[in-house]
Write a protein that holds these residues in place. Structure first.
Motif: not given
Lengths: 252, 254
Positions: B13-18, B40-43, B72-80
């Motif tokens: 349920s990780e967001p696609s982009l955080e 940004i949530e998945r989909g 700051g941080t950027v995470r894609v699908g939970g991966l930083e």
């Protein structure tokens, strides 16, 4: 700077020669050229033998002679040089049709003409039977440094893009009253080359970004690659060995 | 077809982009981002709007690790986004650049689509399948052996999209997807994008296109997020748009 030079050289087909792996053909073509160059210029019959070999390859590849001839026009400037040599060179002279020609010049001209022509024909045969991308994959397989093949790959693609850009810039100049006659255009053209270089440089940076974005780490993935077994090598090397033997016979 | 494309997506349920508190200054000291937050949530399909120089492109280049965050941080699908797994980040973030001539650098369309997945370790026979699936998804399956030079602008744009789809990304990032397209090519691209069912972040000045494709819009100005709302609502607020150098085309009303 015609459109699609890189693509018009290739003559699609499905012959034995077309199907050979690219790296095998590159090796054979290289050996053929070396054999031609190593043949002594006085061994006239050997060059005939080389030509017979080439014709045999054309028959096997089913390449039309007209298409080969059209592509050999590239050699024209060298022919001019070869024709001039007998008139310009020094040394003992010989009468041909009432013209005093230099013997050394005649031989030198013949040397350039015959070796150049055969070399061009070998390269054209390779280019006609092998798509550019396969040639590049073949070079990679032959351990040509990755950076060289990468540059060649990008050149194949961007030569046309840059040519199109140059055409647009010329059009923009002409549209604003720049005289399209050659001599008058030299100044703006030279300045245009500088601009073109900068634009190409910037494009290079953008392309690099796009490559990084898709996981480029410094090595092109090997695409369109095929391996060759011992049998393929044996068959393909027959013309190469034959050419080497002919060249050696020329020294006897 | 969709099955194979979505294979890499994890059912979490990780967001696609955080993006959290992202700030960035260029080496010359010019700061372009001052604490951007975006989730940004998945989909989801999200439009990223803003005037020239607002920091949109800078933000995009942070998503796949070309720029490193100052703070700051950027995470894609939970991966930083960080150096040790940069390659995986680049697989997850599929950037379609503005000029397809920059993106399509291989001699043939098929080779270009294969470039990404091959870099990410996909080998034959999967590689050919990926290429075919991606080209079919954008309606360019017939053109695998052609040179990009011989395609129309719209076709090039769709092939550029396929080169990214073949990597099976977690999120598609499109930089000005409608620029230089004629109306038909523009509509065809919209149809392809709507049919993809993927998380999408679309950077654009084309407000009607944003409305057509993205239910949600985020506006960036002077390096911060100044609005995050349903696209229709946002475009209806003429005063807000004017305040951020955004403007609907003549005769267009929401």
């Amino acid at each position: 700077m015609g459109a699609g030079h890189a693509h018009t050289l290739h003559h699609p087909g499905d012959s034995v020669v077309h199907r050979l792996p690219a790296h095998v053909k590159i090796v054979v073509a290289f050996v053929l050229v070396v054999a031609v160059v190593a043949t002594p210029r006085e061994a006239f019959w050997v060059f005939g033998a080389h030509l017979v070999l080439l014709v045999a390859i054309w028959v096997a590849a089913r390449l039309p002679v007209t298409a080969i001839a059209a592509r050999s026009v590239i050699e024209a400037p060298f022919v001019v040089l070869a024709v001039l040599l007998p008139f310009l060179a020094a040394g003992p002279r010989i009468e041909v049709l009432g013209l005093p020609l230099s013997v050394d010049g005649l031989l030198a001209g013949w040397n350039i003409l015959v070796k150049g022509t055969l070399g061009v024909l070998v390269s054209i045969t390779l280019g006609m039977t092998t798509p550019v991308r396969d040639l590049l994959a073949g070079l990679t397989r032959l351990r040509v440094p990755g950076m060289v093949t990468t540059i060649a790959t990008l050149m194949v693609r961007y030569l046309e893009v840059i040519a199109a850009e140059a055409r647009r810039m010329r059009l923009a100049r002409v549209a604003r009253g720049n005289d399209p006659r050659f001599l008058w255009q030299i100044g703006p053209t030279i300045r245009g080359v500088g601009t073109l270089f900068l634009r190409s440089y910037e494009r290079g940076e953008r392309v690099h970004l796009a490559m990084l974005a898709r996981g480029y780490t410094g090595a092109m993935p090997l695409l369109g690659d095929t391996t060759a077994g011992r049998r393929t090598w044996t068959v393909a090397l027959v013309p190469a060995v034959a050419a080497v033997l002919c060249a050696t016979a020329g020294y006897a | 077809m969709r099955e194979t494309q979505r294979r890499g997506a994890r059912p979490s349920s990780e967001p696609s982009l955080e993006v959290e508190g992202l700030a960035f200054a260029y080496p010359d000291g010019h700061q372009t981002l001052f604490g951007v937050d975006l989730r940004i949530e998945r989909g989801e399909r999200v439009a990223l709007l803003g005037p020239n120089g607002a920091g949109k492109t800078t933000l995009v280049l942070h998503l796949n690790g070309v720029h490193r965050a100052g703070a700051g941080t950027v995470r894609v699908g939970g991966l930083e986004v960080a150096r040790p797994h940069l390659q995986e980040i680049r697989r997850r973030v599929g950037v379609v650049f503005q000029d397809p001539d920059d993106q399509l650098f291989m001699p043939t369309v098929g080779d270009d689509v294969a470039f990404g997945p091959a870099n990410f370790g996909v080998v034959e026979p999967d590689l050919s399948l990926r290429v075919k699936t991606a080209l079919d998804a954008v309606g360019m399956g017939e053109h695998a052996d052609r040179s990009p030079m011989h395609l129309s602008g719209g076709q090039r744009r769709r092939v550029a999209l396929a080169t990214v789809l073949a990597c099976d990304p977690e999120i598609l990032v499109l930089d000005e997807p409608s620029s230089n397209l004629d109306p038909v090519a523009r509509r065809e691209l919209a149809e392809v994008l709507l049919g993809l069912d993927r998380t999408m972040l679309m950077v654009t000045h084309d407000l009607p296109y944003a409305l057509q494709l993205c239910p949600r819009a985020v506006v960036i100005d002077d390096g911060v997020v100044v609005a995050d709302a349903p696209t229709r609502e946002l475009l209806a607020d003429a005063a807000f748009l004017a305040g951020h150098r955004l403007e609907l085309p003549f005769g267009f009303r929401v």
